[in-house]
Structure formats: structure tokens, C-alpha cells
Design an enzyme around this catalytic site. Structure first.
Site, PDB file in Angstrom:
ATOM      1  N   ALA A 129       8.676   7.251  22.067  1.00 44.27           N
ATOM      2  CA  ALA A 129       9.677   7.396  23.132  1.00 44.27           C
ATOM      3  C   ALA A 129       9.064   8.046  24.386  1.00 44.27           C
ATOM      4  CB  ALA A 129      10.845   8.240  22.624  1.00 44.27           C
ATOM      5  N   PRO A 130       9.456   7.540  25.564  1.00 46.34           N
ATOM      6  CA  PRO A 130      10.434   6.477  25.843  1.00 46.34           C
ATOM      7  C   PRO A 130       9.856   5.061  25.816  1.00 46.34           C
ATOM      8  CG  PRO A 130       9.689   7.438  27.892  1.00 46.34           C
ATOM      9  CD  PRO A 130       9.000   8.220  26.804  1.00 46.34           C
ATOM     10  N   GLY A 131       8.586   4.920  25.418  1.00 47.48           N
ATOM     11  CA  GLY A 131       8.061   3.574  25.220  1.00 47.48           C
ATOM     12  C   GLY A 131       6.904   3.175  26.110  1.00 47.48           C
ATOM     13  N   ASP A 178       9.932  10.325  11.915  1.00 49.72           N
ATOM     14  CA  ASP A 178       8.911  11.251  12.382  1.00 49.72           C
ATOM     15  C   ASP A 178       7.564  10.529  12.390  1.00 49.72           C
ATOM     16  OD1 ASP A 178       7.037  13.215  12.828  1.00 49.72           O
ATOM     17  OD2 ASP A 178       7.802  14.604  11.315  1.00 49.72           O
ATOM     18  N   ASP A 215       0.227   9.344  21.029  1.00 46.39           N
ATOM     19  CA  ASP A 215       0.153  10.304  22.135  1.00 46.39           C
ATOM     20  C   ASP A 215       1.125  11.452  21.885  1.00 46.39           C
ATOM     21  OD1 ASP A 215      -0.634  11.409  24.572  1.00 46.39           O
ATOM     22  OD2 ASP A 215       0.858  10.278  25.718  1.00 46.39           O
ATOM     23  N   LYS A 239      -4.657  16.946  22.486  1.00 47.50           N
ATOM     24  CA  LYS A 239      -4.269  17.942  23.483  1.00 47.50           C
ATOM     25  C   LYS A 239      -5.149  19.183  23.296  1.00 47.50           C
ATOM     26  CE  LYS A 239      -0.824  15.040  24.005  1.00 47.50           C
ATOM     27  NZ  LYS A 239      -0.706  14.091  25.121  1.00 47.50           N
TER      28      LYS A 239
END
Length: 349
Positions: free
Chosen positions: A217-219, A256, A272, A301
Site C-alpha cells: 500500500a498504496p501500490g 501482514d 519496501d 532502512k
């Protein structure tokens, strides 16, 4: 001056310096890094610059946007005539196929953009008159770079067109399309462009392949994959933009993404998700080890401190736990921030 000049994201000079020092040492070269935070570049001084340049390919460097071999450093250029000392510094050099006049992508470097443009227009005819530049850009010859770090201070350097970023400043010029669900789409676009050669992209990202996007999300990343005509399982408890679902290539699973696994092996998995980098590295390794996917692109990250150390640790951890021979490439992309993007594919025999 003998060594390498590498451009990087402003603020990541210590990480690039640490990487160059570590990789040069592993390759058996002695040298030292010279930089200051926020300069946007690192100089790695080495007496064996040509051999070091060959030993450290650009695609293998994580924090370097561009890699150049230094021919000369000119720290006291005269405003009235910058061309003559540059021509003199090139005495004995063979012809170049192109010349790029650049500056670091930093607060101090960006005001030099106008100088770089105008100076390039003046330098090209002078180089051709001196027999140092082909009449038209020619990738079969080395590319000359003049990198201004101040109005009177420049590096004269050379790049192998087969072993350097093909974009000025090492930055691909990508446009965020209005239909992109998020700016993160640019990260995957850039990853496909930077981490693979054109031949690899054609062979490894083929229409009809099946992929999973974890934490979709959001894609944004799902949308990029559908533009490559892949079928995507998008895993996220959050919603996707409707026009992404309307492609007919997407199945949205509300789950999840960090714990989900596919029922059948996939060609690709991309991720990501915001998670601790070591945890991500371990989960991505599980996907490869268990055969859930063949290829993967994921982001790590990074922490605020010891980012090169954490990067090296996570990549070693991923390679060890994946348990298969892999070609692993990683870059801090222009559209990344406090992160790096990793590509892993089966090693070609």
C-alpha cells in the site's frame, strides 16, 4: 593527484569513504579517503589508480552515484582562463568520446550548475581543436569529466562508459507520472534502471512473470511491476489505489507482508517495508532459501550511525542465510533517502 573521485548523496560521504577504504583494502590496494561531510563527493587517493578503478566496478559500489579516475586536480584556476590549464592537464591523453562538465549534488555544488553549462559549451570546441575530443559523442572512447567543486577548483577525470553511470552527476532523470500511487514508484523504476544492464532487464523482467509486493500500500511498487506486465500479488492490510487494481494484473491480499508466504514459487518478490534492516535481510534470505521467489529487490532502512558497518553486516547476513550462490548488487539510489536498495538474482554460471 592519483586516485578515484566518487559522487554521492550529500551527508553520506563518511559511508562512501568507509566503503572505498574497505573495498580497496580487500582488493589489495593501499590508499586513503579524503572528504568532508556534505561535500557530495569523496576522493580516494591511490598510486595505482588505473588498477584500482578496474578492481572496483561502479555497479559494485553502494554509496557511489558516479565513479571517475582522476587525471588532475586544479585547485587554483583563473576566472579569466580555466580552459588552458585543463588542456595542459590532458597533455599525452588519447581522444575522448564526450565531455561532461559537472558539480556535486550538494548545497555548495548546486550553484555551480550555470558555470558547468556555460563552461561545457566553451570547452568542447577547444578540446576538438586540440585533437582531444571526437566530432560527435562516441561511447567507444573514454568520457572526459570536469567536476567543479568551486569556481576556481576542479577535478579533471575520466570514465569508462561501460563502467560508470550513464547520467550526468550519476542521477537518472525520472519523471513521476500523475497516475503513480506514490513517490516510492520512482525508487523501483530507478532500481530496475540502475541495478541491471539493459540486457539483464530484458531477460529477467518479462511480461507474464509472477511477483509479490510485500507491504504494497498504496501500490507504488505494484504499479511499476504492472507497467512491466507482471502479475502481482500485493500484500498489505492497507488499501491500494483503485486504478492499480483496475489493471487486472493485481490480486490484493490483506495480510501482514512480513509473515506472508506464497503457495507457489514466484519469479519476483519486491519489498519496501519499514523494518529493522537486519530483520528485513533475514526475511528476504528466507524467501530465497525456501525457493519462494527467484529474484528479489528490497530496501534496507539504515540507522543514523555506522551506516556503512550496518550495510556490510546486513548484506553479509543476507548472503549467508540465503544459502544459494547469488549475484547481489546494492545502491543508494537518488530517490532513496536513509536506505539502500538491493537486487539479488541467481548467479550465472
Amino acid at each position: 593527484m592519483s586516485g578515484l573521485l566518487c559522487l554521492c548523496r550529500q551527508g553520506f560521504e563518511p559511508e562512501l569513504a568507509g566503503e572505498l577504504t574497505a573495498r580497496a583494502g580487500t582488493a589489495g590496494f593501499y590508499g586513503y579517503a579524503r572528504t568532508q561531510r556534505n561535500d557530495g563527493y569523496v576522493v580516494f587517493a591511490c598510486d595505482q589508480a588505473e588498477a584500482l578503478d578496474r578492481a572496483l566496478p561502479w555497479r559494485g559500489l553502494i554509496f557511489a552515484r558516479q565513479k571517475l579516475r582522476i587525471l588532475a586536480e586544479l585547485p587554483q584556476l583563473d576566472h579569466a582562463d580555466r580552459i588552458t590549464p585543463i588542456i595542459a592537464a590532458l597533455d599525452g591523453q588519447a581522444r575522448f568520446g564526450d565531455v561532461w562538465v559537472e558539480h556535486p549534488d550538494s548545497d555548495a555544488g548546486k550553484p555551480l550548475a550555470g558555470l558547468a553549462r556555460s563552461f561545457g559549451n566553451a570547452l568542447r570546441p577547444a578540446l576538438r581543436k586540440a585533437g582531444l575530443l571526437t566530432d560527435k559523442p562516441n561511447e567507444r572512447y573514454p568520457r572526459l569529466h570536469v567536476v567543479f567543486i568551486a569556481g576556481t577548483h576542479a577535478f579533471v577525470a575520466v570514465a569508462d562508459t561501460r563502467d560508470s553511470a550513464p547520467w550526468a552527476l550519476g542521477i537518472p532523470r525520472l519523471k513521476l507520472l500523475p497516475e503513480a500511487p506514490s513517490r516510492s514508484a520512482l525508487k523501483l523504476d530507478e532500481a530496475l534502471l540502475t541495478l541491471m544492464t539493459p540486457e539483464e532487464r530484458q531477460a529477467l523482467v518479462m511480461p507474464g512473470m509472477r511477483a509479490a509486493d510485500l507491504g504494497a500500500a498504496p501500490g507504488g511498487w505494484t504499479w511499476v511491476l504492472t507497467r512491466q506486465h507482471l502479475h502481482v500479488t500485493s500484500v498489505d492490510n492497507g488499501p491500494l489505489r483503485q486504478h492499480v487494481l483496475d489493471t487486472g494484473l493485481v490480486e490484493h491480499l490483506r495480510a501482514d507482508g512480513f509473515h506472508w508466504k506464497p503457495e507457489q514459487p514466484l519469479d519476483w518478490m519486491v519489498c519496501d517495508m519499514v523494518e529493522q534492516p537486519r530483520r528485513v535481510a533475514e526475511r528476504m534470505a528466507t524467501w530465497i532459501r525456501e525457493g519462494w521467489c527467484r529474484h528479489t529487490i528490497f530496501n534496507l532502512k539504515l540507522p543514523m550511525k555506522k551506516r556503512w558497518d550496518e550495510t556490510a553486516l546486513c548484506l553479509d547476513l543476507f548472503a549467508e542465510q540465503a544459502g544459494k550462490p547469488l549475484d547481489i548488487r546494492a545502491k543508494q539510489l537518488y530517490h532513496d533517502r536513509e536506505e539502500i536498495t538491493v537486487l539479488a538474482t541467481p548467479r550465472q554460471r
